[in-house]
Design a protein around this motif. Structure first.
Motif, short mmCIF file in Angstrom:
data_model
loop_
_atom_site.label_atom_id
_atom_site.label_comp_id
_atom_site.label_asym_id
_atom_site.label_seq_id
_atom_site.Cartn_x
_atom_site.Cartn_y
_atom_site.Cartn_z
N LEU A 1 0.84 -1.20 0.00
CA LEU A 1 0.00 0.00 0.00
C LEU A 1 0.87 1.25 0.00
CD1 LEU A 1 -2.84 1.25 0.13
CD2 LEU A 1 -2.66 1.11 2.62
N ARG A 2 1.91 1.24 0.81
CA ARG A 2 2.83 2.38 0.87
C ARG A 2 3.53 2.57 -0.48
NH1 ARG A 2 5.54 5.46 4.96
NH2 ARG A 2 7.72 5.81 4.41
N HIS A 3 3.90 1.47 -1.12
CA HIS A 3 4.54 1.53 -2.43
C HIS A 3 3.57 2.09 -3.48
CE1 HIS A 3 7.54 0.49 -5.42
NE2 HIS A 3 6.56 -0.01 -6.17
N LEU A 4 2.32 1.69 -3.41
CA LEU A 4 1.30 2.20 -4.33
C LEU A 4 1.10 3.70 -4.15
CD1 LEU A 4 -1.01 1.70 -6.40
CD2 LEU A 4 -2.51 1.35 -4.42
N VAL A 5 1.05 4.15 -2.92
CA VAL A 5 0.88 5.58 -2.65
C VAL A 5 2.09 6.36 -3.17
CG1 VAL A 5 0.70 7.32 -0.82
CG2 VAL A 5 -0.73 5.28 -0.73
N LEU A 6 3.29 5.80 -3.02
CA LEU A 6 4.48 6.45 -3.54
C LEU A 6 4.44 6.54 -5.06
CD1 LEU A 6 7.28 7.68 -3.11
CD2 LEU A 6 8.21 5.36 -3.18
N ALA A 7 4.02 5.48 -5.72
CA ALA A 7 3.91 5.50 -7.18
C ALA A 7 2.87 6.53 -7.63
CB ALA A 7 3.54 4.11 -7.70
N LEU A 8 1.75 6.62 -6.93
CA LEU A 8 0.74 7.63 -7.25
C LEU A 8 1.27 9.04 -7.01
CD1 LEU A 8 -2.43 5.89 -5.81
CD2 LEU A 8 -1.92 6.31 -8.21
N LEU A 9 2.05 9.21 -5.96
CA LEU A 9 2.65 10.52 -5.67
C LEU A 9 3.60 10.93 -6.80
CD1 LEU A 9 3.25 12.93 -3.83
CD2 LEU A 9 4.92 11.50 -2.64
N ILE A 10 4.40 10.00 -7.29
CA ILE A 10 5.31 10.30 -8.39
C ILE A 10 4.52 10.67 -9.65
CG2 ILE A 10 7.03 9.29 -9.95
CD1 ILE A 10 8.01 7.67 -7.46
N GLY A 11 3.46 9.91 -9.93
CA GLY A 11 2.65 10.20 -11.11
C GLY A 11 1.95 11.54 -11.03
N VAL A 12 1.38 11.85 -9.89
CA VAL A 12 0.66 13.12 -9.74
C VAL A 12 1.63 14.30 -9.76
CG1 VAL A 12 -0.76 14.46 -8.13
CG2 VAL A 12 -1.29 12.10 -8.57
N THR A 13 2.83 14.10 -9.23
CA THR A 13 3.84 15.16 -9.28
C THR A 13 4.24 15.45 -10.73
OG1 THR A 13 4.67 14.53 -7.10
CG2 THR A 13 6.11 15.89 -8.46
N GLY A 14 4.39 14.38 -11.51
CA GLY A 14 4.67 14.58 -12.93
C GLY A 14 3.54 15.31 -13.64
N TRP A 15 2.31 14.96 -13.30
CA TRP A 15 1.14 15.63 -13.87
C TRP A 15 1.16 17.12 -13.52
CZ3 TRP A 15 -4.41 15.09 -11.60
CH2 TRP A 15 -5.34 15.68 -12.45
N LEU A 16 1.51 17.44 -12.27
CA LEU A 16 1.57 18.83 -11.84
C LEU A 16 2.64 19.58 -12.62
CD1 LEU A 16 0.78 21.14 -9.92
CD2 LEU A 16 2.44 20.23 -8.29
N ILE A 17 3.79 18.97 -12.82
CA ILE A 17 4.87 19.62 -13.56
C ILE A 17 4.44 19.89 -15.01
CG2 ILE A 17 7.21 19.29 -14.46
CD1 ILE A 17 7.79 17.81 -11.80
N VAL A 18 3.81 18.90 -15.64
CA VAL A 18 3.35 19.07 -17.02
C VAL A 18 2.32 20.19 -17.11
CG1 VAL A 18 2.06 17.96 -18.88
CG2 VAL A 18 3.92 16.74 -17.75
N ARG A 19 1.38 20.21 -16.18
CA ARG A 19 0.33 21.24 -16.21
C ARG A 19 0.91 22.63 -15.96
NH1 ARG A 19 -5.16 19.40 -16.05
NH2 ARG A 19 -5.61 21.60 -16.31
N ALA A 20 1.92 22.71 -15.10
CA ALA A 20 2.51 24.02 -14.79
C ALA A 20 3.37 24.55 -15.94
CB ALA A 20 3.36 23.93 -13.53
N CYS A 21 3.95 23.65 -16.72
CA CYS A 21 4.84 24.06 -17.80
C CYS A 21 4.13 24.30 -19.13
CB CYS A 21 5.94 23.02 -18.00
SG CYS A 21 7.06 22.93 -16.61
N THR A 22 2.90 23.83 -19.25
CA THR A 22 2.21 24.01 -20.54
C THR A 22 1.12 25.05 -20.46
OG1 THR A 22 0.69 22.19 -20.06
CG2 THR A 22 2.66 21.70 -21.35
#
Length: 94
Positions: A73-94
Protein backbone atom coordinates in the motif's frame (compact mmCIF):
# COMPACT_ATOMS: atom_id res chain seq x y z
CA UNK A 1 -0.61 6.36 20.53
CA UNK A 2 -2.83 6.93 17.49
CA UNK A 3 -3.46 4.23 14.95
CA UNK A 4 -1.90 4.93 11.55
CA UNK A 5 -5.29 5.12 9.84
CA UNK A 6 -6.26 8.01 12.10
CA UNK A 7 -3.00 9.76 11.18
CA UNK A 8 -3.73 9.29 7.47
CA UNK A 9 -7.25 10.66 7.97
CA UNK A 10 -5.86 13.71 9.78
CA UNK A 11 -3.33 14.19 6.97
CA UNK A 12 -6.09 14.05 4.34
CA UNK A 13 -8.19 16.62 6.22
CA UNK A 14 -5.09 18.80 6.57
CA UNK A 15 -4.43 18.51 2.84
CA UNK A 16 -7.97 19.65 2.04
CA UNK A 17 -7.69 22.60 4.43
CA UNK A 18 -4.32 23.56 2.94
CA UNK A 19 -5.78 23.42 -0.57
CA UNK A 20 -8.63 25.70 0.46
CA UNK A 21 -6.15 28.24 1.89
CA UNK A 22 -4.07 28.15 -1.29
CA UNK A 23 -7.26 28.60 -3.31
CA UNK A 24 -8.21 31.72 -1.35
CA UNK A 25 -4.70 33.16 -1.67
CA UNK A 26 -4.65 32.34 -5.38
CA UNK A 27 -7.89 34.19 -5.96
CA UNK A 28 -6.56 37.23 -4.12
CA UNK A 29 -3.40 37.25 -6.19
CA UNK A 30 -5.38 36.74 -9.38
CA UNK A 31 -7.32 39.92 -8.74
CA UNK A 32 -4.21 42.05 -8.75
CA UNK A 33 -1.52 43.06 -11.12
CA UNK A 34 -0.51 39.57 -12.24
CA UNK A 35 -3.97 38.21 -12.98
CA UNK A 36 -2.98 37.32 -16.53
CA UNK A 37 -0.33 34.92 -15.15
CA UNK A 38 -1.79 33.66 -11.89
CA UNK A 39 -5.36 32.87 -12.99
CA UNK A 40 -4.56 30.35 -15.76
CA UNK A 41 -1.77 28.78 -13.70
CA UNK A 42 -4.06 28.41 -10.69
CA UNK A 43 -6.83 26.86 -12.79
CA UNK A 44 -4.47 24.42 -14.51
CA UNK A 45 -2.61 23.29 -11.40
CA UNK A 46 -5.39 23.11 -8.81
CA UNK A 47 -6.33 19.42 -9.10
CA UNK A 48 -2.77 18.07 -9.49
CA UNK A 49 -1.62 20.18 -6.53
CA UNK A 50 -4.38 18.70 -4.37
CA UNK A 51 -3.23 15.23 -5.40
CA UNK A 52 0.41 15.97 -4.55
CA UNK A 53 -0.44 17.27 -1.09
CA UNK A 54 -2.89 14.43 -0.48
CA UNK A 55 -0.54 11.62 -1.50
CA UNK A 56 2.48 13.21 0.20
CA UNK A 57 0.59 13.53 3.47
CA UNK A 58 -0.71 9.98 3.17
CA UNK A 59 2.75 8.58 2.40
CA UNK A 60 4.35 10.50 5.26
CA UNK A 61 1.90 9.15 7.82
CA UNK A 62 1.79 5.50 6.69
CA UNK A 63 4.09 3.17 8.57
CA UNK A 64 6.28 0.75 6.60
CA UNK A 65 4.70 -2.00 8.71
CA UNK A 66 5.68 -5.60 9.08
CA UNK A 67 2.81 -6.90 6.97
CA UNK A 68 3.20 -7.33 3.21
CA UNK A 69 -0.02 -5.46 2.41
CA UNK A 70 1.20 -2.40 4.33
CA UNK A 71 4.42 -2.28 2.33
CA UNK A 72 2.51 -2.73 -0.91
CA UNK A 73 0.00 0.00 0.00
CA UNK A 74 2.83 2.38 0.87
CA UNK A 75 4.54 1.53 -2.43
CA UNK A 76 1.30 2.20 -4.33
CA UNK A 77 0.88 5.58 -2.65
CA UNK A 78 4.48 6.45 -3.54
CA UNK A 79 3.91 5.50 -7.18
CA UNK A 80 0.74 7.63 -7.25
CA UNK A 81 2.65 10.52 -5.67
CA UNK A 82 5.31 10.30 -8.39
CA UNK A 83 2.65 10.20 -11.11
CA UNK A 84 0.66 13.12 -9.74
CA UNK A 85 3.84 15.16 -9.28
CA UNK A 86 4.67 14.58 -12.93
CA UNK A 87 1.14 15.63 -13.87
CA UNK A 88 1.57 18.83 -11.84
CA UNK A 89 4.87 19.62 -13.56
CA UNK A 90 3.35 19.07 -17.02
CA UNK A 91 0.33 21.24 -16.21
CA UNK A 92 2.51 24.02 -14.79
CA UNK A 93 4.84 24.06 -17.80
CA UNK A 94 2.21 24.01 -20.54
Amino acid sequence: MMHWTVKVLIAVVGAVVLERLVDVLGRRLAGGRYAWLVTPLHRACRVPAIGVVLFAASYATMPPGPAQWQRELRHLVLALLIGVTGWLIVRACT
